[in-house]
Design a protein around this motif. Structure first.
Motif, PDB file in Angstrom:
ATOM      1  N   UNK A  48      52.749  55.685  37.898  1.00 53.77           N
ATOM      2  CA  UNK A  48      51.763  54.619  37.763  1.00 53.77           C
ATOM      3  C   UNK A  48      50.513  55.096  38.491  1.00 53.77           C
ATOM      4  N   UNK A  49      49.431  55.301  37.751  1.00 49.79           N
ATOM      5  CA  UNK A  49      48.266  56.018  38.263  1.00 49.79           C
ATOM      6  C   UNK A  49      46.999  55.177  38.102  1.00 49.79           C
ATOM      7  N   UNK A  50      46.236  55.106  39.173  1.00 51.30           N
ATOM      8  CA  UNK A  50      44.920  54.474  39.146  1.00 51.30           C
ATOM      9  C   UNK A  50      43.858  55.572  39.174  1.00 51.30           C
ATOM     10  N   UNK A  51      43.094  55.681  38.093  1.00 50.82           N
ATOM     11  CA  UNK A  51      41.987  56.634  38.034  1.00 50.82           C
ATOM     12  C   UNK A  51      40.698  55.931  38.452  1.00 50.82           C
ATOM     13  N   UNK A  52      39.805  56.720  38.986  1.00 52.87           N
ATOM     14  CA  UNK A  52      38.533  56.147  39.415  1.00 52.87           C
ATOM     15  C   UNK A  52      37.693  55.715  38.213  1.00 52.87           C
ATOM     16  N   UNK A  53      37.752  56.497  37.139  1.00 52.50           N
ATOM     17  CA  UNK A  53      37.042  56.164  35.910  1.00 52.50           C
ATOM     18  C   UNK A  53      38.013  56.284  34.741  1.00 52.50           C
ATOM     19  N   UNK A  54      37.641  55.713  33.619  1.00 53.20           N
ATOM     20  CA  UNK A  54      38.518  55.679  32.462  1.00 53.20           C
ATOM     21  C   UNK A  54      38.709  57.071  31.869  1.00 53.20           C
ATOM     22  N   UNK A  55      39.936  57.368  31.400  1.00 55.51           N
ATOM     23  CA  UNK A  55      40.185  58.612  30.677  1.00 55.51           C
ATOM     24  C   UNK A  55      40.768  58.256  29.306  1.00 55.51           C
ATOM     25  N   UNK A  56      40.565  59.126  28.330  1.00 60.15           N
ATOM     26  CA  UNK A  56      41.023  58.828  26.976  1.00 60.15           C
ATOM     27  C   UNK A  56      42.468  59.279  26.782  1.00 60.15           C
ATOM     28  N   UNK A  57      43.017  58.973  25.605  1.00 55.96           N
ATOM     29  CA  UNK A  57      44.420  59.263  25.317  1.00 55.96           C
ATOM     30  C   UNK A  57      44.715  60.756  25.348  1.00 55.96           C
ATOM     31  N   UNK A  58      43.768  61.550  24.865  1.00 54.27           N
ATOM     32  CA  UNK A  58      43.971  62.998  24.857  1.00 54.27           C
ATOM     33  C   UNK A  58      44.063  63.539  26.276  1.00 54.27           C
ATOM     34  N   UNK A  59      43.162  63.058  27.158  1.00 49.21           N
ATOM     35  CA  UNK A  59      43.186  63.491  28.562  1.00 49.21           C
ATOM     36  C   UNK A  59      44.447  63.003  29.254  1.00 49.21           C
ATOM     37  N   UNK A  60      44.885  61.798  28.908  1.00 53.51           N
ATOM     38  CA  UNK A  60      46.099  61.253  29.516  1.00 53.51           C
ATOM     39  C   UNK A  60      47.317  62.094  29.148  1.00 53.51           C
ATOM     40  N   UNK A  61      47.402  62.493  27.882  1.00 57.03           N
ATOM     41  CA  UNK A  61      48.519  63.334  27.446  1.00 57.03           C
ATOM     42  C   UNK A  61      48.496  64.678  28.162  1.00 57.03           C
ATOM     43  N   UNK A  62      47.300  65.242  28.327  1.00 60.50           N
ATOM     44  CA  UNK A  62      47.173  66.517  29.034  1.00 60.50           C
ATOM     45  C   UNK A  62      47.537  66.365  30.502  1.00 60.50           C
ATOM     46  N   UNK A  63      47.169  65.234  31.099  1.00 60.47           N
ATOM     47  CA  UNK A  63      47.493  64.936  32.498  1.00 60.47           C
ATOM     48  C   UNK A  63      49.012  64.934  32.686  1.00 60.47           C
ATOM     49  N   UNK A  64      49.727  64.225  31.824  1.00 63.83           N
ATOM     50  CA  UNK A  64      51.189  64.162  31.916  1.00 63.83           C
ATOM     51  C   UNK A  64      51.806  65.531  31.685  1.00 63.83           C
ATOM     52  N   UNK A  65      51.256  66.284  30.760  1.00 60.45           N
ATOM     53  CA  UNK A  65      51.790  67.618  30.447  1.00 60.45           C
ATOM     54  C   UNK A  65      51.620  68.559  31.639  1.00 60.45           C
ATOM     55  N   UNK A  66      50.478  68.492  32.304  1.00 60.93           N
ATOM     56  CA  UNK A  66      50.242  69.346  33.477  1.00 60.93           C
ATOM     57  C   UNK A  66      51.200  68.981  34.617  1.00 60.93           C
ATOM     58  N   UNK A  67      51.478  67.704  34.794  1.00 58.07           N
ATOM     59  CA  UNK A  67      52.447  67.296  35.819  1.00 58.07           C
ATOM     60  C   UNK A  67      53.808  67.924  35.522  1.00 58.07           C
ATOM     61  N   UNK A  68      54.225  67.831  34.285  1.00 56.66           N
ATOM     62  CA  UNK A  68      55.509  68.383  33.861  1.00 56.66           C
ATOM     63  C   UNK A  68      55.570  69.883  34.123  1.00 56.66           C
ATOM     64  N   UNK A  69      54.522  70.590  33.745  1.00 58.85           N
ATOM     65  CA  UNK A  69      54.499  72.045  33.899  1.00 58.85           C
ATOM     66  C   UNK A  69      54.484  72.450  35.368  1.00 58.85           C
ATOM     67  N   UNK A  70      53.710  71.728  36.167  1.00 60.63           N
ATOM     68  CA  UNK A  70      53.590  72.095  37.581  1.00 60.63           C
ATOM     69  C   UNK A  70      54.890  71.812  38.340  1.00 60.63           C
ATOM     70  N   UNK A  71      55.512  70.673  38.080  1.00 57.02           N
ATOM     71  CA  UNK A  71      56.785  70.372  38.741  1.00 57.02           C
ATOM     72  C   UNK A  71      57.853  71.373  38.330  1.00 57.02           C
ATOM     73  N   UNK A  72      57.817  71.805  37.087  1.00 57.04           N
ATOM     74  CA  UNK A  72      58.775  72.823  36.632  1.00 57.04           C
ATOM     75  C   UNK A  72      58.549  74.150  37.338  1.00 57.04           C
ATOM     76  N   UNK A  73      57.285  74.467  37.628  1.00 58.71           N
ATOM     77  CA  UNK A  73      56.967  75.713  38.322  1.00 58.71           C
ATOM     78  C   UNK A  73      57.336  75.649  39.802  1.00 58.71           C
ATOM     79  N   UNK A  74      57.256  74.447  40.396  1.00 54.46           N
ATOM     80  CA  UNK A  74      57.473  74.308  41.831  1.00 54.46           C
ATOM     81  C   UNK A  74      58.935  74.079  42.201  1.00 54.46           C
ATOM     82  N   UNK A  75      59.712  73.480  41.291  1.00 57.04           N
ATOM     83  CA  UNK A  75      61.041  73.001  41.662  1.00 57.04           C
ATOM     84  C   UNK A  75      62.082  73.485  40.658  1.00 57.04           C
ATOM     85  N   UNK A  76      63.003  74.313  41.135  1.00 55.35           N
ATOM     86  CA  UNK A  76      64.024  74.891  40.254  1.00 55.35           C
ATOM     87  C   UNK A  76      64.918  73.820  39.639  1.00 55.35           C
TER      88      UNK A  76
END
Length: 509
Positions: A418-446
């Motif tokens: 559950x995320x509060x952004x300072x300014x509005x982001x669109x659906x494409x940016x939101x999907x990319x945001x979630x994808x980056x979280x997934x990729x980074x957690x996969x890289x950090x945690x076996x």
């Protein structure tokens, strides 16, 4: 206003020289034996035969680790609020109310006169390191703006009060130092955070502000409100032209770093991180922000460290400064000059150097998300969210996450951010945001990567956007707005996370 920075600079020279020559291991051993000696005739000291303790090994053999709940049940609650010679000699005049972010339950932590003096010395050390790196500093030529909780203390018994630690500090500031701090006591006593912010902005002589202290999220609220009132951009050089220093702590700074860098653009101010707890002042930044926080080893605290992966085992190793290694995640035990003995603080840390001892805070012992065996720690989650925000050029104001469990066959459980952004982001940016979280957690945690492999055990992270102001209003609805209160990054309790989701679904800005 008289500028007394020159006197501070003289003290700083001596203090830095002493720190450079300090043998941290020897100092820590002396600290423990001194604490044991001072408390030998307390009820706790007699029960644990302190008089016979002459080494760290003997202390560890005779004093088992305890949680807050165990101290409260067995030693403090039966006599509260009159703790006289119970776990520390003499009466305890103050109790700091912990924000209780991990359990949702506030804690009452003893604050002795010795602890109060130790906290004041630690605060002075912050200025020591600042002026040592800023030769032209005039930090004591103006005011320090202390953004904290209410200073309105509750009287528990004659001569005994409880409240926010920042409130204890504000209300008990020595008379000689009050002229160096803002806000004045009548504003500091306010319980209503919104009214306090308005009063601070109305009464502030912004040009006199040389230093600002507080939790990063609430500092940003102050800056934005002040800028909106003046109709200017939230920039330090505009709002506080003589600002030299921002002291921040209590939460991981990583998600806020970009916002602060933007705020300080064109300013000559620096940030300096501290690690204060209601139980004692643990560490502070003595060099650059990337060097970690120097452990305060000579200020009335003794530290032990348990490898995080051994927590919960029958006989976890209790290491001290002579035994620790760099790069290992540890839970901290604290013994203090306020009567805590092998107390499980609840924080996890990792050493980045040993000579001198410097560390970074990696999270909380109960801030581990392992609803599906993924074993995510707070540091990894903060890193992933910060990186995702940068990747989509968005500013995250605050966030919290919890587990979403499957409700039908063939459905995978996963994490909801559950995320509060300072300014509005669109659906494409939101999907990319979630994808980056997934990729980074996969890289950090076996473990996370293993559960996410081919999507067989764990669904991809989901993100729910809430409007600006959401988390401030949620905290306000819980009676935890402003000051020392922090938005919990992970909510492991399904009922608490469900309540947050319901609040989000019904929220209207």
């Amino acid at each position: 206003m008289i500028d007394v920075t020159s006197l501070l600079r003289l003290y700083a020279k001596r203090r830095r020289a002493a720190l450079a020559a300090e043998d941290a291991v020897a100092v820590q051993k002396a600290q423990l034996l001194n604490l044991v000696r001072r408390a030998a005739n307390t009820r706790f000291g007699l029960a644990h035969n302190f008089a016979a303790i002459h080494s760290i090994e003997m202390f560890q053999a005779q004093v088992p680790p305890r949680t807050y709940e165990e101290f409260w049940r067995d030693w403090w609650q039966p006599n509260f609020p009159l703790l006289v010679n119970i776990t520390w000699p003499g009466p305890i005049p103050f109790f700091a109310i912990s924000s209780g972010t991990t359990t949702g339950t506030s804690k009452l932590i003893p604050v002795s006169p010795a602890m109060k003096r130790a906290n004041e010395r630690a605060a002075l050390d912050i200025l020591v390191h600042h002026v040592s790196h800023r030769r032209q500093s005039r930090v004591l030529g103006g005011l320090t703006f202390m953004v904290g909780g209410s200073a309105d203390l509750k009287t528990e018994a004659p001569g005994i009060q409880s409240g926010d630690l920042s409130g204890i500090v504000a209300k008990r500031t020595p008379a000689w130092a009050r002229w160096l701090t803002f806000p004045p006591l009548d504003i500091a006593l306010m319980n209503d955070w919104d009214k306090k912010v308005d009063a601070c902005i109305a009464r502030m002589d912004a040009g006199s502000i040389r230093a600002i202290t507080g939790t990063p999220s609430w500092l940003l609220v102050i800056f934005d409100c002040h800028a909106a009132t003046r109709g200017v951009a939230p920039l330090a050089r505009t709002l506080y032209p003589n600002l030299e220093l921002i002291v921040h702590g209590a939460v991981n700074f990583t998600p806020y770093r970009d916002r602060f860098n933007a705020f300080l653009d064109g300013s000559h101010a620096e940030t300096r991180e501290v690690y204060p707890a209601s139980e004692g002042f643990i560490a502070l930044a003595d060099e650059s922000p990337t060097d970690g926080l120097r452990l305060l080893v000579d200020n009335g605290l003794f530290y032990e460290f348990i490898p995080v992966d051994e927590l919960g085992s029958k006989s976890p190793r209790r290491l001290w400064l002579a035994d620790v290694e760099e790069g290992v995640n540890y839970a901290i035990l604290v013994t203090s000059n306020a009567g805590l003995w092998a107390y499980l603080l609840g924080d996890t840390v990792r050493f980045v150097s040993l000579k001198p001892p410097r560390l970074v805070v990696t999270g909380r012992t109960s801030y581990m998300m392992s609803a599906f065996g993924e074993h995510l720690i707070e540091e990894e989650v903060e890193d992933a969210v910060t990186g995702a925000a940068r990747a989509v050029a968005a500013d995250v104001t605050d966030f919290s996450l919890g587990a979403i469990y499957s409700t039908k066959a063939g459905e995978l459980g996963g994490h909801l951010f559950i995320v509060e952004f300072r300014t509005q982001i669109d659906e494409q940016a939101l999907a990319a945001f979630a994808r980056h979280i997934d990729q980074r957690l996969s890289a950090l945690n076996d473990d996370f990567r293993g559960h996410r492999a081919d999507g067989f055990a764990l669904a991809a992270p989901r993100v729910q956007i809430v409007p600006p102001g959401f988390f401030a209003n949620w905290m306000k609805s819980r009676g935890k707005l402003g000051g020392q209160h922090k938005v919990p990054r992970m909510l492991n309790d399904p009922a608490k996370f469900s309540a947050l989701r319901q609040y989000a679904d019904n929220y209207q800005a």
